[in-house]
Design an enzyme around this catalytic site. Structure first.
Site, PDB file in Angstrom:
ATOM      1  N   ASP A  34       0.849  -1.199   0.000  1.00 38.79           N
ATOM      2  CA  ASP A  34       0.000   0.000   0.000  1.00 38.79           C
ATOM      3  C   ASP A  34       0.880   1.242   0.000  1.00 38.79           C
ATOM      4  OD1 ASP A  34      -3.229   0.418   1.117  1.00 38.79           O
ATOM      5  OD2 ASP A  34      -1.885   2.156   0.976  1.00 38.79           O
ATOM      6  N   THR A 131     -15.860  -2.437  -9.418  1.00 37.38           N
ATOM      7  CA  THR A 131     -17.069  -1.784  -8.905  1.00 37.38           C
ATOM      8  C   THR A 131     -18.255  -1.931  -9.862  1.00 37.38           C
ATOM      9  OG1 THR A 131     -17.975   0.408  -8.409  1.00 37.38           O
ATOM     10  CG2 THR A 131     -16.179   0.350  -9.973  1.00 37.38           C
ATOM     11  N   ASP A 132     -19.453  -1.811  -9.304  1.00 41.97           N
ATOM     12  CA  ASP A 132     -20.653  -1.828 -10.155  1.00 41.97           C
ATOM     13  C   ASP A 132     -20.771  -0.550 -10.995  1.00 41.97           C
ATOM     14  OD1 ASP A 132     -21.324  -0.022  -8.139  1.00 41.97           O
ATOM     15  OD2 ASP A 132     -23.205  -1.010  -7.578  1.00 41.97           O
ATOM     16  N   GLU A 133     -20.009   0.492 -10.632  1.00 43.01           N
ATOM     17  CA  GLU A 133     -20.149   1.777 -11.351  1.00 43.01           C
ATOM     18  C   GLU A 133     -19.715   1.681 -12.813  1.00 43.01           C
ATOM     19  OE1 GLU A 133     -19.000   5.297  -9.344  1.00 43.01           O
ATOM     20  OE2 GLU A 133     -19.694   4.581  -7.401  1.00 43.01           O
ATOM     21  N   TYR A 156     -13.841   8.349 -12.214  1.00 41.52           N
ATOM     22  CA  TYR A 156     -13.544   7.167 -11.386  1.00 41.52           C
ATOM     23  C   TYR A 156     -14.002   5.892 -12.096  1.00 41.52           C
ATOM     24  CZ  TYR A 156     -14.429   3.497  -7.934  1.00 41.52           C
ATOM     25  OH  TYR A 156     -14.483   2.284  -7.291  1.00 41.52           O
ATOM     26  N   LYS A 160     -11.899   2.658 -13.624  1.00 46.43           N
ATOM     27  CA  LYS A 160     -12.085   1.265 -13.181  1.00 46.43           C
ATOM     28  C   LYS A 160     -12.502   0.391 -14.375  1.00 46.43           C
ATOM     29  CE  LYS A 160     -11.895  -0.271  -9.540  1.00 46.43           C
ATOM     30  NZ  LYS A 160     -10.762  -0.816  -8.717  1.00 46.43           N
ATOM     31  N   LEU A 196     -20.399   8.784   1.965  1.00 43.33           N
ATOM     32  CA  LEU A 196     -21.655   9.262   2.555  1.00 43.33           C
ATOM     33  C   LEU A 196     -21.896   8.801   3.998  1.00 43.33           C
ATOM     34  CD1 LEU A 196     -24.328  10.826   2.185  1.00 43.33           C
ATOM     35  CD2 LEU A 196     -25.350   8.667   1.450  1.00 43.33           C
TER      36      LEU A 196
END
Ligand code: NAD
Ligand code: DAU
Length: 349
Positions: A34, A131-133, A156, A160, A196
C-alpha cells in the site's frame, strides 16, 4: 505455503480482506502492498499486524520498477488487487490521479504478474476487485448483471472500467489466470469519512450539517464490507479462470431514506430527542454527472458459489454506528489531518 500479494490492504475494504485472509488462513503468507495515500491507514490493521503470516510493504503500484523488483523477490502465488483511488468526487477534481493508479497501476501489476508467472499461469491467480459503477446508471427498473454493457460516466468509473478491460485482455491475450468482481456500495468499520455514511455519522456526532446532494433521490445498493470480504474469499478460491462475478446486497436505498434511518439510529445512540439529528439534513449542490441508481444482480455468485449477504441493513448500520462511536480516536486520527482542507473545498465551507 501460498503467498498472496494484497494491494490497497490499508484502505477500507482492503483492510477487511487482509484481516479475513490472515485470520482464516494461518498457512498463507499475506503481503500487504500500500502507498498509504490519504485513504490508507495502518491503524486499520492494528489487531493483526503482529501475526507471523502478515507483512506490510509501503510502495506505489504506479512505479513499474519497484513492482518488478517486488515480484522478483516476492515469489507470489496470487495477487488480490484493491489499490485504487476510490472517491468519485475526487475523480471529478483530479481525473489524472485516477488514470495513474487505477489504469497505469493495474497494467503495471498485470505486467509484473505476466512476466514472473509465465511458466505457470494455471497455478497463479490475479484477482481484480472492481465496482458496479462500470455499468453506468440505471433508471427506475432493472439490475446490473455480469453481461450488462460497460457505460462508465465518471472519471472514477471510467478508470475502473479501463482497468477491468485490461485484466480481461491479459486473460484473453496471454492466458493470465484472472478473476474480476464488481461490487456495489460497501459500508462498515474503517470507512473513510469522505464517503456518505461515515461522513454523515461524523457530522451528526458533531452537530454539523449533513450534506445531501441534489434531492437525495439517488439510489445505492449497500453491502456490509465483511460480506464483501467473504465474497472475495469464496471467488478467489473457487472461480474459474477468466470469470467475472457481481457482488451486491439486494439492498437499495434512496440516499435521503438512508440518511433518515441513520439519523434515527444516531438519536437513539446519542440519547437525543427523536428528530434532532434529522434537522441537520442540508440539501447541497448535486454531484456533476451524478449516477441515479445502481442495483446489482448477484444471482450468479449465489447460484454458482453459494455466497449470499449475511446481514440485514438496519442491523449492519446499527453495528457501524456503534463502531464509530466506540472508535473516536480512529476518526479523530483522520479528521485532524488534511481531511478538513478537503472538506472545506468539497463543501465550500
Ligand atoms: P480506499 O480508498 O479506502 O483504499 C484504497 C487503498 O489503496 C488505500 O489504502 C490507498 O493508500 C491505496 N492506494 C491508492 N493508490 C495507491 C497506489 N498508487 N499504490 C499503492 N496503493 C495505493 O478504497 P476502498 O473503498 O477500500 O476500495 C478498494 C477497492 O474496492 C477499490 O479498487 C475500489 O474501486 C473497489 N470498490 C470499492 C467499493 C466501495 O464501496 N468502497 C465498492 C466496490 C468496489
Ligand atoms: O458503487 C460502488 C462505489 O460506491 C465504489 O466503487 C466507490 O469506490 C465508492 O466510493 C462508492 O461510490 P458512491 O459515489 O456511490 O459513494 P459515496 O459514498 O461517495 O456516495 C453515495 C451516495 O451519496 C451518492 O449518490 C452520492 C451521495 N452523497 C455523497 C456524499 C459524499 C451525498 O449526497 N452527499 C455526500 O456528501
Amino acid at each position: 505455503m501460498t503467498k498472496i500479494l494484497i494491494t490497497g490492504g490499508a484502505g477500507f475494504i482492503g483492510s477487511h480482506v487482509v484481516r479475513r485472509f490472515v485470520n482464516s488462513y494461518p498457512k498463507y503468507e499475506i503481503v500487504n502492498l500500500d502507498k498509504l495515500t490519504y485513504a490508507g491507514n495502518l491503524a486499520n490493521l492494528a489487531d493483526i499486524e503482529h501475526l507471523p503470516n502478515y507483512k506490510f510493504i509501503k510502495g506505489d503500484i504506479v512505479d513499474a520498477i519497484f513492482l518488478e523488483n517486488l515480484f522478483a523477490e516476492g515469489q507470489f502465488d496470487a495477487v488480490i488487487h484493491l489499490a485504487a483511488e476510490s472517491h468519485v468526487d475526487r475523480s471529478i477534481t483530479n481525473p489524472l490521479d485516477f488514470v495513474m493508479t487505477n489504469v497505469v497501476g493495474t497494467v503495471n501489476l498485470l505486467n509484473a504478474a505476466r512476466k514472473h508467472w509465465q511458466d505457470d499461469f494455471v497455478n497463479k491467480r490475479f484477482y481484480h476487485v472492481s465496482t458496479d459503477e462500470v455499468y453506468g446508471s440505471l433508471g427506475e427498473d432493472g439490475m446490473f448483471t455480469e453481461t450488462t454493457p460497460y457505460d462508465p460516466r465518471s472519471p472514477y468509473s471510467a478508470s475502473k472500467a479501463s482497468s477491468d478491460h485490461f485484466v480481461r485482455a491479459y486473460h484473453e491475450t496471454y492466458g493470465l489466470n484472472t478473476v474480476i468482481s464488481n461490487c456495489s456500495n460497501n459500508y462498515g468499520s474503517f470507512h473513510f469519512p469522505e464517503k456518505l455514511i461515515p461522513l454523515a455519522i461524523n457530522n451528526i456526532k458533531s452537530n454539523k450539517p449533513i450534506p445531501v446532494y441534489g434531492k437525495g433521490e439517488n439510489v445505492r445498493d449497500w453491502l456490509w464490507v465483511e460480506d464483501h470480504a467473504r465474497a472475495i474469499d469464496v471467488i478467489f478460491h473457487k472461480a474459474a479462470p477468466g470469470t467475472t462475478y457481481n457482488i451486491g446486497g439486494h439492498n437499495e436505498w434512496k440516499n435521503i431514506d438512508l440518511i433518515q434511518l441513520l439519523c434515527k439510529i444516531m438519536d437513539e445512540k446519542l440519547d437525543r430527542v427523536p428528530g434532532t439529528s434529522a434537522k441537520l439534513i442540508t440539501y447541497v449542490t448535486d454531484r456533476a454527472g451524478h449516477d441515479l441508481r445502481y442495483a446489482i444482480d448477484s444471482t450468479k455468485l449465489q447460484r454458482e458459489l453459494g455466497w449470499s449477504p449475511s446481514l440485514q441493513f438496519e442491523e449492519g448500520l446499527e453495528k457501524t454506528v456503534t463502531w464509530y462511536l466506540h472508535n473516536e480516536e480512529w476518526l479523530e486520527g483522520i479528521t485532524s489531518r488534511d481531511y478538513q482542507a478537503y472538506y472545506n473545498t468539497q463543501y465550500n465551507r
